[in-house]
Design a protein around this motif. Sequence first.
Motif, PDB file in Angstrom:
ATOM      1  N   ALA A  39       9.719  -6.873  -2.379  1.00  0.00           N
ATOM      2  CA  ALA A  39      10.053  -5.705  -1.563  1.00  0.00           C
ATOM      3  C   ALA A  39       8.954  -4.652  -1.667  1.00  0.00           C
ATOM      4  O   ALA A  39       8.532  -4.067  -0.655  1.00  0.00           O
ATOM      5  CB  ALA A  39      11.398  -5.131  -2.003  1.00  0.00           C
ATOM      6  N   ALA A  43       6.287  -3.456   1.319  1.00  0.00           N
ATOM      7  CA  ALA A  43       6.175  -2.041   1.668  1.00  0.00           C
ATOM      8  C   ALA A  43       4.728  -1.580   1.617  1.00  0.00           C
ATOM      9  O   ALA A  43       4.286  -0.797   2.477  1.00  0.00           O
ATOM     10  CB  ALA A  43       7.031  -1.202   0.715  1.00  0.00           C
ATOM     11  N   ASP A  46       3.137  -2.977   4.748  1.00  0.00           N
ATOM     12  CA  ASP A  46       3.622  -2.302   5.951  1.00  0.00           C
ATOM     13  C   ASP A  46       3.070  -0.890   6.085  1.00  0.00           C
ATOM     14  O   ASP A  46       2.951  -0.373   7.200  1.00  0.00           O
ATOM     15  CB  ASP A  46       5.156  -2.256   5.937  1.00  0.00           C
ATOM     16  CG  ASP A  46       5.785  -3.630   6.102  1.00  0.00           C
ATOM     17  OD1 ASP A  46       5.070  -4.561   6.520  1.00  0.00           O
ATOM     18  OD2 ASP A  46       6.983  -3.768   5.791  1.00  0.00           O
ATOM     19  N   ARG A  80       6.324   4.855  -1.020  1.00  0.00           N
ATOM     20  CA  ARG A  80       7.103   3.985  -0.141  1.00  0.00           C
ATOM     21  C   ARG A  80       7.448   2.679  -0.856  1.00  0.00           C
ATOM     22  O   ARG A  80       8.577   2.178  -0.731  1.00  0.00           O
ATOM     23  CB  ARG A  80       6.331   3.698   1.139  1.00  0.00           C
ATOM     24  CG  ARG A  80       7.078   2.790   2.113  1.00  0.00           C
ATOM     25  CD  ARG A  80       6.395   2.733   3.453  1.00  0.00           C
ATOM     26  NE  ARG A  80       7.035   1.786   4.355  1.00  0.00           N
ATOM     27  CZ  ARG A  80       6.684   1.591   5.623  1.00  0.00           C
ATOM     28  NH1 ARG A  80       5.688   2.303   6.134  1.00  0.00           N
ATOM     29  NH2 ARG A  80       7.308   0.712   6.365  1.00  0.00           N
ATOM     30  N   ARG A  83      10.225   3.463  -3.315  1.00  0.00           N
ATOM     31  CA  ARG A  83      11.494   3.691  -2.625  1.00  0.00           C
ATOM     32  C   ARG A  83      12.086   2.357  -2.133  1.00  0.00           C
ATOM     33  O   ARG A  83      13.293   2.110  -2.267  1.00  0.00           O
ATOM     34  CB  ARG A  83      11.268   4.639  -1.445  1.00  0.00           C
ATOM     35  CG  ARG A  83      12.547   5.002  -0.700  1.00  0.00           C
ATOM     36  CD  ARG A  83      12.300   6.110   0.314  1.00  0.00           C
ATOM     37  NE  ARG A  83      11.350   5.714   1.359  1.00  0.00           N
ATOM     38  CZ  ARG A  83      10.092   6.156   1.432  1.00  0.00           C
ATOM     39  NH1 ARG A  83       9.627   7.013   0.531  1.00  0.00           N
ATOM     40  NH2 ARG A  83       9.297   5.756   2.414  1.00  0.00           N
ATOM     41  N   THR A  84      11.235   1.500  -1.592  1.00  0.00           N
ATOM     42  CA  THR A  84      11.713   0.208  -1.095  1.00  0.00           C
ATOM     43  C   THR A  84      12.222  -0.661  -2.242  1.00  0.00           C
ATOM     44  O   THR A  84      13.245  -1.363  -2.109  1.00  0.00           O
ATOM     45  CB  THR A  84      10.589  -0.517  -0.339  1.00  0.00           C
ATOM     46  OG1 THR A  84      10.101   0.339   0.699  1.00  0.00           O
ATOM     47  CG2 THR A  84      11.091  -1.807   0.275  1.00  0.00           C
ATOM     48  N   GLU A  87      15.591   0.626  -3.171  1.00  0.00           N
ATOM     49  CA  GLU A  87      16.566   0.263  -2.136  1.00  0.00           C
ATOM     50  C   GLU A  87      16.964  -1.206  -2.243  1.00  0.00           C
ATOM     51  O   GLU A  87      18.138  -1.567  -2.048  1.00  0.00           O
ATOM     52  CB  GLU A  87      15.988   0.566  -0.749  1.00  0.00           C
ATOM     53  CG  GLU A  87      15.868   2.061  -0.444  1.00  0.00           C
ATOM     54  CD  GLU A  87      15.094   2.329   0.834  1.00  0.00           C
ATOM     55  OE1 GLU A  87      14.514   1.353   1.392  1.00  0.00           O
ATOM     56  OE2 GLU A  87      15.040   3.491   1.276  1.00  0.00           O
ATOM     57  N   GLN A  88      15.991  -2.043  -2.553  1.00  0.00           N
ATOM     58  CA  GLN A  88      16.299  -3.465  -2.720  1.00  0.00           C
ATOM     59  C   GLN A  88      17.221  -3.678  -3.910  1.00  0.00           C
ATOM     60  O   GLN A  88      18.168  -4.473  -3.854  1.00  0.00           O
ATOM     61  CB  GLN A  88      14.995  -4.260  -2.915  1.00  0.00           C
ATOM     62  CG  GLN A  88      15.180  -5.755  -3.078  1.00  0.00           C
ATOM     63  CD  GLN A  88      15.668  -6.419  -1.802  1.00  0.00           C
ATOM     64  OE1 GLN A  88      15.492  -5.895  -0.704  1.00  0.00           O
ATOM     65  NE2 GLN A  88      16.319  -7.571  -1.919  1.00  0.00           N
TER      66      GLN A  88
END
Length: 583
Positions: A39, A43, A46, A80, A83-84, A87-88
């Motif tokens: 994850a 990120a 991306d 980011r 944070r990802t 979140e995962q």
Amino acid sequence: MPDAVLVFTFSPVQPFIAEARRAADLYAGSRILVELAKAAARAVADAGGNLVYPAALNGDIPNKLVAVVPWDRARTVAERAERTLREQWAAIAASARRELERLGPAPDMVWDAIWQRQVVGPWQVYWAAAAFANGNATLAYAAAYRKAERALAAAKRTRAFDQAEEPGLKDTLSGRRSALRTGPLNPRDYWAAVARHPAVTAARLRPAGRERLDTLGAVKRFGDLAKHPFPSTSSVATADFLHRARAQAADALHAYRRAVQALLGEHAYPVRSDQDWPYDGDLFYQETLTPGSLAGRYTLLNPDATALERARAQLRGLHKAAGGPPSPYYGVVMLDGDDMGKRIGNLLNEQNPLAAHRDLGRCLSDFAATVRPLAEGDQYRASVIYNGGDDVLLLAPLTTALSVAQALAEEFKRKTGGTASAGIAVVHHFYPLDAALVAARAAERLAKDVDGKAAVCVRVLKRSGETTDMRSRWQDLGTTFTDLVRLFTEDGAGQPLASRFPYDVAASAYGLTIPDERFQAELCRLLTRHRNGQHPAAPDPAQWAGRLTDWAQRLPQPDTGSTTDELARWLVFARFVAQGGGE
């Protein structure tokens, strides 16, 4: 345009994986780590980063990422990724919460307070970035990478963590955190209620509150990633027996399966999709077929005496038809690339360090792609837990633990040009899994202490309490060990070399501490004495005496004793493997 290096990592890794009571916990913990790393890596990509390491996101990946990013966006990219990752983790944890809400007593404020306190705390994220000193990425990459690594190391040393209070009865995986409970129910009663649900088998959760989980343990045991089956230590230990039974005793295997179904009835739960044998490997041991074991492991109280005796008889027949009972031992294998920090340091001095680092990442990804097909095939029948970059953790039957580690080390050298060392803990299938991991890690450290590395250390922990270590370089080991196992293996013509041979060598090694001509002559005498001259594979005394003496001359000097003692330990271990862990 990328003009900076970003290094991103998170922890804990080994402690998180090692909090386990069963092999499935280990596997689920490693799956969680891989999903979090992926994850974060996605990120980074991306957000405009260009991954250097790992080179690919297929399969397992490590918890450390290296990327080149635009300097003015480095913080944004790192934040980011963090944070990802979180979140995962939240999504993985939420799947476990939904499952517990379905299976157990409804969560209340007490339960929720424990969950919320523990679910936010496990992951510490570290990152550092350094800008290129000039606009040329090829020339500036090495200096920026070194600067980012220094900053990352400093961040790890200085960051402080709040210690949350964990009152009450602790969980049974870590022994450090509060077990989940509700206001009306203490932890034992809460988890006993979960275990009573018809969908929760004893393989998933021990009944009567004997297992109590905190939030992290619950995520490992009840999250979506736990739905992928992983064999128990008993199934790993019996994997080669099952393979042998399929090939040599299929009718006896099927007859025993039917006897188990008749004995256990609704208590017989499948652990794999296998028509020949869908059950756990512990049922291949006679000691499982006792009222006490069946009650504890299968919640079968007062088994029918006739059905129980029929199952025992069928199991005895299966053992005989398959050439003997399964070994109760298996191996925990930890393999790690040697001197990886030094390798990276050297490639940073090359003419194009960025390209060189990327090439290393691709080589490590190529190696990782071969690990599961190689280790889990019919030749070795191992079960891979973690496979990230230069780091592999797997479980293997006693007969293949050393050979699969050796094969992976050879594959690592072919794919990456570097060497790898391994630590192997050989333990009983009922030995505590966390202690087995500690033993394997200690063995790995001993292998890494060998000059030049490319070595293995085997630590054997017998159920009798005896612990034995032995080391060798891979190059010196060659095929000698597997050839020795064959000499100690009994077939229709008997055993080529008597089991007494290793112990007589050990006795002689006390007085002959140097592997010289005198020691070789003594080996020749003992081989002549203990060889089975009627066996077509009986060893040639002179040839084998020379071969073993040469190996002893090359063995690493042990902390205590001599290299002749070390050779004797290897011989005893070869006999141990050949006889399925017989004392």
